[in-house]
Scaffold this motif. Structure first.
Motif, PDB file in Angstrom:
ATOM      1  N   SER A  56      -7.442 -19.478 -15.986  1.00 25.08           N
ATOM      2  CA  SER A  56      -7.362 -18.571 -14.765  1.00 25.08           C
ATOM      3  C   SER A  56      -8.200 -19.510 -13.754  1.00 25.08           C
ATOM      4  O   SER A  56      -8.059 -19.006 -12.665  1.00 25.08           O
ATOM      5  CB  SER A  56      -8.258 -17.145 -15.106  1.00 25.08           C
ATOM      6  OG  SER A  56      -9.501 -17.466 -15.472  1.00 25.08           O
ATOM      7  N   LYS A  57      -9.006 -20.323 -14.153  1.00 24.66           N
ATOM      8  CA  LYS A  57      -9.651 -21.049 -12.932  1.00 24.66           C
ATOM      9  C   LYS A  57      -8.774 -22.107 -12.209  1.00 24.66           C
ATOM     10  O   LYS A  57      -8.059 -22.946 -12.741  1.00 24.66           O
ATOM     11  CB  LYS A  57     -10.706 -21.783 -13.434  1.00 24.66           C
ATOM     12  CG  LYS A  57     -11.499 -22.761 -12.705  1.00 24.66           C
ATOM     13  CD  LYS A  57     -12.796 -22.958 -13.259  1.00 24.66           C
ATOM     14  CE  LYS A  57     -13.456 -24.152 -12.436  1.00 24.66           C
ATOM     15  NZ  LYS A  57     -13.432 -23.912 -11.030  1.00 24.66           N
ATOM     16  N   GLY A  58      -8.760 -22.163 -10.978  1.00 24.34           N
ATOM     17  CA  GLY A  58      -7.764 -22.972 -10.061  1.00 24.34           C
ATOM     18  C   GLY A  58      -8.752 -24.285 -10.143  1.00 24.34           C
ATOM     19  O   GLY A  58      -9.757 -24.251 -10.150  1.00 24.34           O
ATOM     20  N   GLY A  59      -7.907 -25.305 -10.301  1.00 25.55           N
ATOM     21  CA  GLY A  59      -8.367 -26.536 -10.017  1.00 25.55           C
ATOM     22  C   GLY A  59      -8.967 -27.448 -11.137  1.00 25.55           C
ATOM     23  O   GLY A  59      -9.796 -28.435 -11.159  1.00 25.55           O
ATOM     24  N   CYS A  60      -8.737 -26.573 -12.217  1.00 23.00           N
ATOM     25  CA  CYS A  60      -9.185 -27.287 -13.633  1.00 23.00           C
ATOM     26  C   CYS A  60      -8.346 -28.287 -14.273  1.00 23.00           C
ATOM     27  O   CYS A  60      -8.836 -28.893 -15.488  1.00 23.00           O
ATOM     28  CB  CYS A  60      -9.862 -26.215 -14.488  1.00 23.00           C
ATOM     29  SG  CYS A  60      -8.036 -25.241 -15.159  1.00 23.00           S
ATOM     30  N   GLY A  61      -7.096 -28.566 -13.700  1.00 23.57           N
ATOM     31  CA  GLY A  61      -6.244 -29.570 -14.255  1.00 23.57           C
ATOM     32  C   GLY A  61      -5.290 -29.119 -15.116  1.00 23.57           C
ATOM     33  O   GLY A  61      -4.380 -29.914 -15.658  1.00 23.57           O
ATOM     34  N   LYS A  62      -4.734 -28.066 -14.834  1.00 23.75           N
ATOM     35  CA  LYS A  62      -3.353 -27.418 -15.315  1.00 23.75           C
ATOM     36  C   LYS A  62      -2.155 -28.169 -15.121  1.00 23.75           C
ATOM     37  O   LYS A  62      -1.546 -28.684 -15.919  1.00 23.75           O
ATOM     38  CB  LYS A  62      -3.220 -25.859 -15.074  1.00 23.75           C
ATOM     39  CG  LYS A  62      -4.275 -25.147 -15.517  1.00 23.75           C
ATOM     40  CD  LYS A  62      -4.004 -23.509 -15.315  1.00 23.75           C
ATOM     41  CE  LYS A  62      -4.011 -23.372 -13.929  1.00 23.75           C
ATOM     42  NZ  LYS A  62      -5.208 -23.640 -12.896  1.00 23.75           N
ATOM     43  N   THR A  63      -2.093 -28.382 -13.728  1.00 20.99           N
ATOM     44  CA  THR A  63      -0.786 -29.226 -13.528  1.00 20.99           C
ATOM     45  C   THR A  63      -1.061 -30.543 -13.700  1.00 20.99           C
ATOM     46  O   THR A  63       0.240 -31.053 -14.124  1.00 20.99           O
ATOM     47  CB  THR A  63      -0.875 -28.844 -11.619  1.00 20.99           C
ATOM     48  OG1 THR A  63      -0.685 -27.747 -11.571  1.00 20.99           O
ATOM     49  CG2 THR A  63       0.474 -29.603 -11.092  1.00 20.99           C
ATOM     50  N   THR A  64      -2.094 -31.086 -13.713  1.00 22.69           N
ATOM     51  CA  THR A  64      -2.292 -32.520 -14.016  1.00 22.69           C
ATOM     52  C   THR A  64      -1.910 -32.656 -15.450  1.00 22.69           C
ATOM     53  O   THR A  64      -1.166 -33.484 -16.103  1.00 22.69           O
ATOM     54  CB  THR A  64      -3.574 -33.265 -13.989  1.00 22.69           C
ATOM     55  OG1 THR A  64      -3.817 -32.576 -12.798  1.00 22.69           O
ATOM     56  CG2 THR A  64      -3.722 -34.429 -14.265  1.00 22.69           C
ATOM     57  N   VAL A  65      -2.285 -31.857 -16.346  1.00 17.94           N
ATOM     58  CA  VAL A  65      -2.209 -31.914 -17.793  1.00 17.94           C
ATOM     59  C   VAL A  65      -0.784 -31.678 -17.967  1.00 17.94           C
ATOM     60  O   VAL A  65       0.154 -32.195 -18.882  1.00 17.94           O
ATOM     61  CB  VAL A  65      -2.841 -31.053 -18.620  1.00 17.94           C
ATOM     62  CG1 VAL A  65      -2.373 -30.573 -20.141  1.00 17.94           C
ATOM     63  CG2 VAL A  65      -4.366 -31.234 -18.536  1.00 17.94           C
TER      64      VAL A  65
HETATM   65  N1  LIG Z   1      -9.457 -35.102 -15.990  1.00 17.23           N
HETATM   66  C1  LIG Z   1      -9.347 -34.974 -14.821  1.00 17.23           C
HETATM   67  N2  LIG Z   1     -10.158 -35.710 -14.074  1.00 17.23           N
HETATM   68  C2  LIG Z   1     -10.504 -35.993 -12.834  1.00 17.23           C
HETATM   69  N3  LIG Z   1      -9.773 -35.359 -12.076  1.00 17.23           N
HETATM   70  C3  LIG Z   1      -8.822 -34.519 -12.490  1.00 17.23           C
HETATM   71  C4  LIG Z   1      -8.518 -34.310 -13.769  1.00 17.23           C
HETATM   72  N4  LIG Z   1      -7.592 -33.515 -13.955  1.00 17.23           N
HETATM   73  C5  LIG Z   1      -7.280 -33.017 -12.837  1.00 17.23           C
HETATM   74  N5  LIG Z   1      -7.865 -33.670 -11.867  1.00 17.23           N
HETATM   75  C6  LIG Z   1      -7.813 -33.485 -10.233  1.00 17.23           C
HETATM   76  O1  LIG Z   1      -8.238 -32.168 -10.028  1.00 17.23           O
HETATM   77  C7  LIG Z   1      -7.546 -31.512  -8.934  1.00 17.23           C
HETATM   78  C8  LIG Z   1      -7.140 -30.220  -9.682  1.00 17.23           C
HETATM   79  O2  LIG Z   1      -5.953 -30.444 -10.670  1.00 17.23           O
HETATM   80  P1  LIG Z   1      -4.929 -29.800 -10.932  1.00 17.23           P
HETATM   81  O3  LIG Z   1      -4.059 -30.121 -12.065  1.00 17.23           O
HETATM   82  O4  LIG Z   1      -4.095 -29.407  -9.528  1.00 17.23           O
HETATM   83  O5  LIG Z   1      -5.465 -28.297 -11.388  1.00 17.23           O
HETATM   84  P2  LIG Z   1      -4.766 -26.732 -11.481  1.00 17.23           P
HETATM   85  O6  LIG Z   1      -3.245 -26.938 -11.689  1.00 17.23           O
HETATM   86  O7  LIG Z   1      -5.441 -26.093 -12.673  1.00 17.23           O
HETATM   87  O8  LIG Z   1      -5.062 -26.159 -10.354  1.00 17.23           O
HETATM   88  C9  LIG Z   1      -6.565 -32.513  -8.828  1.00 17.23           C
HETATM   89  O9  LIG Z   1      -6.948 -33.286  -7.520  1.00 17.23           O
HETATM   90  C10 LIG Z   1      -6.358 -33.540  -9.900  1.00 17.23           C
HETATM   91  O10 LIG Z   1      -5.994 -34.839  -9.485  1.00 17.23           O
END
Ligand SMILES: Nc1ncnc2c1ncn2[C@@H]1O[C@H](COP(=O)(O)OP(=O)(O)O)[C@@H](O)[C@H]1O
Ligand SMILES: [Mg+2]
Length: 76
Positions: free
Chosen positions: A9-18
């Protein structure tokens, strides 16, 4: 078919990146891959639009519940 759920539920935690990294990896191995994005921001779908067309294809689906006339099951 295997399904991986990336949820928090937290934004910016890396969901899209993963998600995009996992999808890229499996696509590179030759598997058919689809990302269903449940986030109204649709970041992974924006990422897909920018993905070079010569790379292994990843299908994108907007799974956000639609309002109005749009049919959610059609997107899915
Ligand atoms: N393991 C990580 N280490 C450092 N930065 C990360 C990592 N995973 C994601 N980020 C960065 O954190 C930010 C938010 O990631 P994002 O995947 O968009 O989160 P979400 O989809 O949960 O909102 C992006 O700038 C991304 O590049
Ligand atoms: Mg995201």
């Amino acid at each position: 078919m295997r399904t991986l759920l990336v949820i928090n539920s937290k934004g910016g935690c890396g969901k899209t990146t993963v998600t995009t990294n996992i999808a890229s990896y499996y696509a590179s191995t030759g598997l058919k891959v689809a990302i269903m994005d449940y986030d109204p921001r649709g970041s992974s779908l924006e990422w897909l639009k920018q993905r070079p067309s010569d790379l292994p294809q990843i299908h994108g689906a907007n799974a956000v519940r639609q309002t109005g006339q749009q049919i959610r099951s059609l997107h899915m």
